[in-house]
Design a protein around this motif. Structure first.
Motif, PDB file in Angstrom:
ATOM      1  N   ARG A 117      -2.350 -12.845   4.477  1.00 20.53           N
ATOM      2  CA  ARG A 117      -1.766 -13.195   5.613  1.00 20.53           C
ATOM      3  C   ARG A 117      -0.872 -12.359   6.220  1.00 20.53           C
ATOM      4  O   ARG A 117      -0.766 -11.811   7.438  1.00 20.53           O
ATOM      5  CB  ARG A 117      -1.270 -14.530   5.524  1.00 20.53           C
ATOM      6  N   LYS A 118       0.142 -11.805   5.257  1.00 16.87           N
ATOM      7  CA  LYS A 118       1.229 -11.034   5.723  1.00 16.87           C
ATOM      8  C   LYS A 118       0.541  -9.448   6.113  1.00 16.87           C
ATOM      9  O   LYS A 118       1.077  -8.752   7.091  1.00 16.87           O
ATOM     10  CB  LYS A 118       2.199 -10.676   4.418  1.00 16.87           C
ATOM     11  N   ILE A 119      -0.531  -8.941   5.392  1.00 13.79           N
ATOM     12  CA  ILE A 119      -0.926  -7.783   5.492  1.00 13.79           C
ATOM     13  C   ILE A 119      -1.573  -7.651   6.866  1.00 13.79           C
ATOM     14  O   ILE A 119      -1.498  -6.786   7.743  1.00 13.79           O
ATOM     15  CB  ILE A 119      -2.220  -7.429   4.462  1.00 13.79           C
ATOM     16  N   CYS A 120      -2.175  -8.996   7.187  1.00 13.20           N
ATOM     17  CA  CYS A 120      -2.866  -8.954   8.440  1.00 13.20           C
ATOM     18  C   CYS A 120      -1.971  -9.175   9.645  1.00 13.20           C
ATOM     19  O   CYS A 120      -2.421  -8.426  10.835  1.00 13.20           O
ATOM     20  CB  CYS A 120      -3.918 -10.354   8.366  1.00 13.20           C
ATOM     21  N   ALA A 121      -1.051  -9.876   9.552  1.00 14.16           N
ATOM     22  CA  ALA A 121       0.007  -9.801  10.545  1.00 14.16           C
ATOM     23  C   ALA A 121       0.656  -8.510  10.812  1.00 14.16           C
ATOM     24  O   ALA A 121       0.892  -8.342  11.960  1.00 14.16           O
ATOM     25  CB  ALA A 121       1.268 -11.177  10.158  1.00 14.16           C
ATOM     26  N   ARG A 122       0.966  -7.920   9.831  1.00 13.64           N
ATOM     27  CA  ARG A 122       1.537  -6.599   9.920  1.00 13.64           C
ATOM     28  C   ARG A 122       0.678  -5.634  10.461  1.00 13.64           C
ATOM     29  O   ARG A 122       1.256  -4.759  11.339  1.00 13.64           O
ATOM     30  CB  ARG A 122       2.012  -5.985   8.396  1.00 13.64           C
ATOM     31  N   GLU A 123      -0.561  -5.631  10.245  1.00  8.93           N
ATOM     32  CA  GLU A 123      -1.658  -4.643  11.005  1.00  8.93           C
ATOM     33  C   GLU A 123      -2.315  -5.249  12.123  1.00  8.93           C
ATOM     34  O   GLU A 123      -3.311  -4.684  12.806  1.00  8.93           O
ATOM     35  CB  GLU A 123      -2.589  -4.461   9.869  1.00  8.93           C
ATOM     36  N   ASP A 124      -1.892  -6.598  12.569  1.00 11.15           N
ATOM     37  CA  ASP A 124      -2.286  -7.035  13.940  1.00 11.15           C
ATOM     38  C   ASP A 124      -3.840  -7.140  13.730  1.00 11.15           C
ATOM     39  O   ASP A 124      -4.576  -6.965  14.443  1.00 11.15           O
ATOM     40  CB  ASP A 124      -2.247  -6.084  15.283  1.00 11.15           C
ATOM     41  N   ILE A 125      -4.390  -7.819  12.530  1.00 12.12           N
ATOM     42  CA  ILE A 125      -5.661  -8.231  12.327  1.00 12.12           C
ATOM     43  C   ILE A 125      -6.026  -9.710  12.352  1.00 12.12           C
ATOM     44  O   ILE A 125      -4.994 -10.493  11.779  1.00 12.12           O
ATOM     45  CB  ILE A 125      -6.177  -7.706  10.721  1.00 12.12           C
ATOM     46  N   ASP A 126      -6.802 -10.190  12.960  1.00 12.29           N
ATOM     47  CA  ASP A 126      -7.064 -11.685  13.239  1.00 12.29           C
ATOM     48  C   ASP A 126      -7.407 -12.351  11.820  1.00 12.29           C
ATOM     49  O   ASP A 126      -8.004 -11.638  10.923  1.00 12.29           O
ATOM     50  CB  ASP A 126      -8.149 -12.076  14.161  1.00 12.29           C
TER      51      ASP A 126
END
Length: 199
Positions: free
Chosen positions: A115-124
């Motif tokens: 979840r953190k990776i997706c939030a950081r990279e602006d990925i749904d």
């Protein structure tokens, strides 16, 4: 004669399996077993598809607010580093195609990191409902079916949909716009499952 005895021996061997069960009986038992498994799998599938994820409606609203376009889905499973690598390759080689990570992780620590990776990279990102299925293939299949029924089918702005394994990484520029217009893409398998062709 010796030859006829050998033929009789082979014939007798072919009548039974290695456990001494008659092949006709074995076939009937297998059909019954597969039937029971099919009923079990249908029940598990139905129950899981009815499960809810707390973030689903917010994500559907967010995706429906965007302009029509494609979306690719990857099912994450307990390995944050594969998602980080996939996201990095995707942003480099497929920047015009949105990527959606649906998380089927059983480990809470892995899910939080993904979840953190997706939030950081602006990925749904969407955490799927808890999946109790122990078999990796069935677990993955349940995740795909849930995503299709509860998410993809409710997004009106999608004009094409793709699925990519979380450990498949694009290494050159690509876009769905490069593909010829077709209803579906895939490679037809020569095999059959339950009288249905596979892809």
């Amino acid at each position: 004669s010796h030859k006829s005895q050998e033929v009789d021996k082979i014939y007798k061997i072919q009548e039974f399996n290695e456990n001494g069960i008659g092949l006709v009986k074995q076939t009937a038992l297998r059909k019954g077993l597969y039937g029971l498994k099919a009923l079990r799998n249908f029940g598990i599938k139905s129950l899981y598809e009815a499960a809810e994820s707390s973030d689903t409606q917010a994500l559907i609203k967010q995706l429906n607010s965007r302009a029509p376009g494609p979306v690719f889905v990857a099912v994450a499973y307990n390995t944050p580093w594969t998602i980080e690598l996939l996201v990095n390759c995707w942003k480099k080689h497929c920047p015009e195609t949105p990527l959606l990570i649906v998380d089927n992780s059983k480990k809470d620590t892995s899910a939080r990191e993904i979840r953190k990776i997706c939030a950081r990279e602006d990925i749904d990102y969407l955490k799927l409902p808890h999946n109790r299925e122990w078999h990796p293939s069935r677990s993955h299949g349940l995740a795909l079916n849930w995503t299709w029924k509860n998410l993809i089918c409710k997004i009106e702005t999608i004009n094409s949909i793709g699925f990519i394994d979380h450990d498949c990484y694009p290494i050159r520029s690509w876009s769905p716009a490069q593909m010829p217009p077709m209803v579906a893409y895939g490679v037809e398998s020569p095999g059959w499952i339950m009288d249905q062709k596979t892809w």
